[in-house]
Every structure is written in C-alpha cells, then in structure tokens.
Design an enzyme around this catalytic site. Sequence first.
Site, PDB file in Angstrom:
ATOM      1  N   SER A 133      58.617   6.505 -36.668  1.00  0.00           N
ATOM      2  CA  SER A 133      57.699   5.363 -36.774  1.00  0.00           C
ATOM      3  C   SER A 133      56.758   5.552 -37.953  1.00  0.00           C
ATOM      4  O   SER A 133      56.388   6.664 -38.312  1.00  0.00           O
ATOM      5  CB  SER A 133      56.874   5.219 -35.502  1.00  0.00           C
ATOM      6  OG  SER A 133      57.710   4.999 -34.403  1.00  0.00           O
TER       7      SER A 133
HETATM    8  N1  SAH Z   1      58.502   8.085 -31.297  1.00  0.00           N
HETATM    9  C1  SAH Z   1      59.335   8.198 -32.480  1.00  0.00           C
HETATM   10  C2  SAH Z   1      59.956   6.859 -32.831  1.00  0.00           C
HETATM   11  C3  SAH Z   1      61.393   6.818 -32.547  1.00  0.00           C
HETATM   12  S1  SAH Z   1      62.167   5.254 -32.866  1.00  0.00           S
HETATM   13  C4  SAH Z   1      58.508   8.760 -33.617  1.00  0.00           C
HETATM   14  O1  SAH Z   1      57.574   9.496 -33.352  1.00  0.00           O
HETATM   15  O2  SAH Z   1      58.791   8.504 -34.761  1.00  0.00           O
HETATM   16  C5  SAH Z   1      62.524   4.702 -31.242  1.00  0.00           C
HETATM   17  C6  SAH Z   1      63.423   5.582 -30.413  1.00  0.00           C
HETATM   18  O3  SAH Z   1      63.584   4.906 -29.154  1.00  0.00           O
HETATM   19  C7  SAH Z   1      64.835   5.797 -30.933  1.00  0.00           C
HETATM   20  O4  SAH Z   1      65.052   7.159 -31.116  1.00  0.00           O
HETATM   21  C8  SAH Z   1      65.756   5.226 -29.836  1.00  0.00           C
HETATM   22  O5  SAH Z   1      66.932   5.971 -29.629  1.00  0.00           O
HETATM   23  C9  SAH Z   1      64.830   5.288 -28.624  1.00  0.00           C
HETATM   24  N2  SAH Z   1      65.134   4.375 -27.516  1.00  0.00           N
HETATM   25  C10 SAH Z   1      65.525   3.078 -27.583  1.00  0.00           C
HETATM   26  N3  SAH Z   1      65.688   2.574 -26.330  1.00  0.00           N
HETATM   27  C11 SAH Z   1      65.385   3.577 -25.460  1.00  0.00           C
HETATM   28  C12 SAH Z   1      65.381   3.680 -24.027  1.00  0.00           C
HETATM   29  N4  SAH Z   1      65.726   2.650 -23.241  1.00  0.00           N
HETATM   30  N5  SAH Z   1      65.017   4.858 -23.466  1.00  0.00           N
HETATM   31  C13 SAH Z   1      64.677   5.923 -24.241  1.00  0.00           C
HETATM   32  N6  SAH Z   1      64.684   5.885 -25.597  1.00  0.00           N
HETATM   33  C14 SAH Z   1      65.029   4.727 -26.200  1.00  0.00           C
END
Ligand code: SAH
Length: 210
Positions: free
Chosen positions: A60
């Site tokens: 993010s």
């Molecule tokens: N928190 C991260 C952002 C990751 S992007 C950071 O610090 O940068 C969002 C993430 O959500 C992705 O890795 C994706 O695989 C995950 N995701 C999407 N739907 C999800 C769900 N239903 N349960 C768990 N993870 C999910």
Amino acid sequence: MASERTRLRMVARLREQGIRDETVLAAMAQVPRHLFVEEAFASRAYEDTALPIGFAQTISQPFAVARSCELARGGKNIGLALEIGGGCGYQAAVLARLAREVYTIERIGALAAKARQTLSSIGVSNVKVRNADGREAASNVVQFDAILVAAGGATVPPNLLSLLSDGGRMVIPLGTTEHQRLTLVTRTGDNFQQQAFDEVVFVPLKSGQE
Ligand code: SAH
C-alpha cells in the site's frame, strides 16, 4: 544511512499531506519499508506509491497506511488489532508499534510466508500472520479494538462487524474498483456508525485462499 534519510523525507511528506498523529509518523519513520518490496524496487520504496510485492499484489501507498493507522488509533494506543490483507507485512510492522498485539490475515500463502520471514528478520515479535480468507474469519472469544482492511469492497463484510469490540474502530476502503473512500466504522454496542474520509485505490477483497 541513505534509507533513513529517504524515510524521514517520506515522513515529512506525510505531514504535508495532512497526517497529524505524531505516534503514527514516528512508527513510519522507524519501519524499513525498502525491506518489504521486491528488491528491484527497493530504491523507490519511500515514494508515495504502491509497488509490486509479487503474486500480482502491491504494497500500500505510504499515505494510505498512515491515514488508516491514524483513523484506527483515534489518538489512543491500540490493544488487539486485526489486519485483513497482510500482503508483504509492511502495514502490520507499522501497526506492531501502535498496538499491543496484531493478527494479520493474508489469503495468498506464499505472501503470508514471506511477510512472516520479513517481520521476524527485523525483530517484530507481536504480529501473527495467518493464511486464510479474511471474509470467513470468525471467533466466539476474541474481538478486536481495531480492524484495518487493506483491500476494497462495496460493503463491510458482516463477519468483520462481529469481530469489532464495543468502542472499536474499523478502517476499510469502501466503493467501486475505481473509486473508493477510506471509511471509519465505529461500534457503540450494536450500533455501527460510518464516516467517509480520503479517496484511495486498493485491490479488491477476494474470496478463497491460495
Ligand atoms: N497490508 C499490505 C497491503 C497488501 S495489498 C501492505 O502493508 O502493503 C492487499 C492484500 O489483500 C493482498 O495481498 C491480497 O492478497 C489480500 N487479500 C485480498 N482479499 C483478501 C481476503 N479476503 N482475505 C485476506 N487477504 C486478502
């Protein structure tokens, strides 16, 4: 160190963008963001942009992490925190400095494993990473003071409402794929109040686990 200088520049920019919570800014000044992105992008880790972390997912944007944490804190230290969408573990590492204990759920197993590894390599010990679908997460015993959802949707998954403690705060990007707003959901008893904040772009919440 060059990365420390660029990290402080990132924090100065977040302040200009309107982040006011000094505790959040201090946490972001301490977490080495370049260790959470793919090596080829390490030099761009402190730019205000989302970057690839593999498996077609992104880390993010710093602003989205800072604002989510600021809204989730509401000026107070967090007890138990839950993150849905742990990805590379960056936001969990920031949260680890703002909460007593953090649970993060990531649906892609390989990303969860990598996050676990990076977090342990930088000495973060109060984050537990689980490989599961966060939309199915449920508990009869635990509730969370803060829930941060790092993937977008049209509405709040009902299971997450029941995981929020009385007085708890949830931050979730709500809207369509192109247009979402970071939304704060606060719980008072069985009453849930929603307030919309900044426009953001997050990947969609998906069901199932890989
Ligand atoms: N928190 C991260 C952002 C990751 S992007 C950071 O610090 O940068 C969002 C993430 O959500 C992705 O890795 C994706 O695989 C995950 N995701 C999407 N739907 C999800 C769900 N239903 N349960 C768990 N993870 C999910």
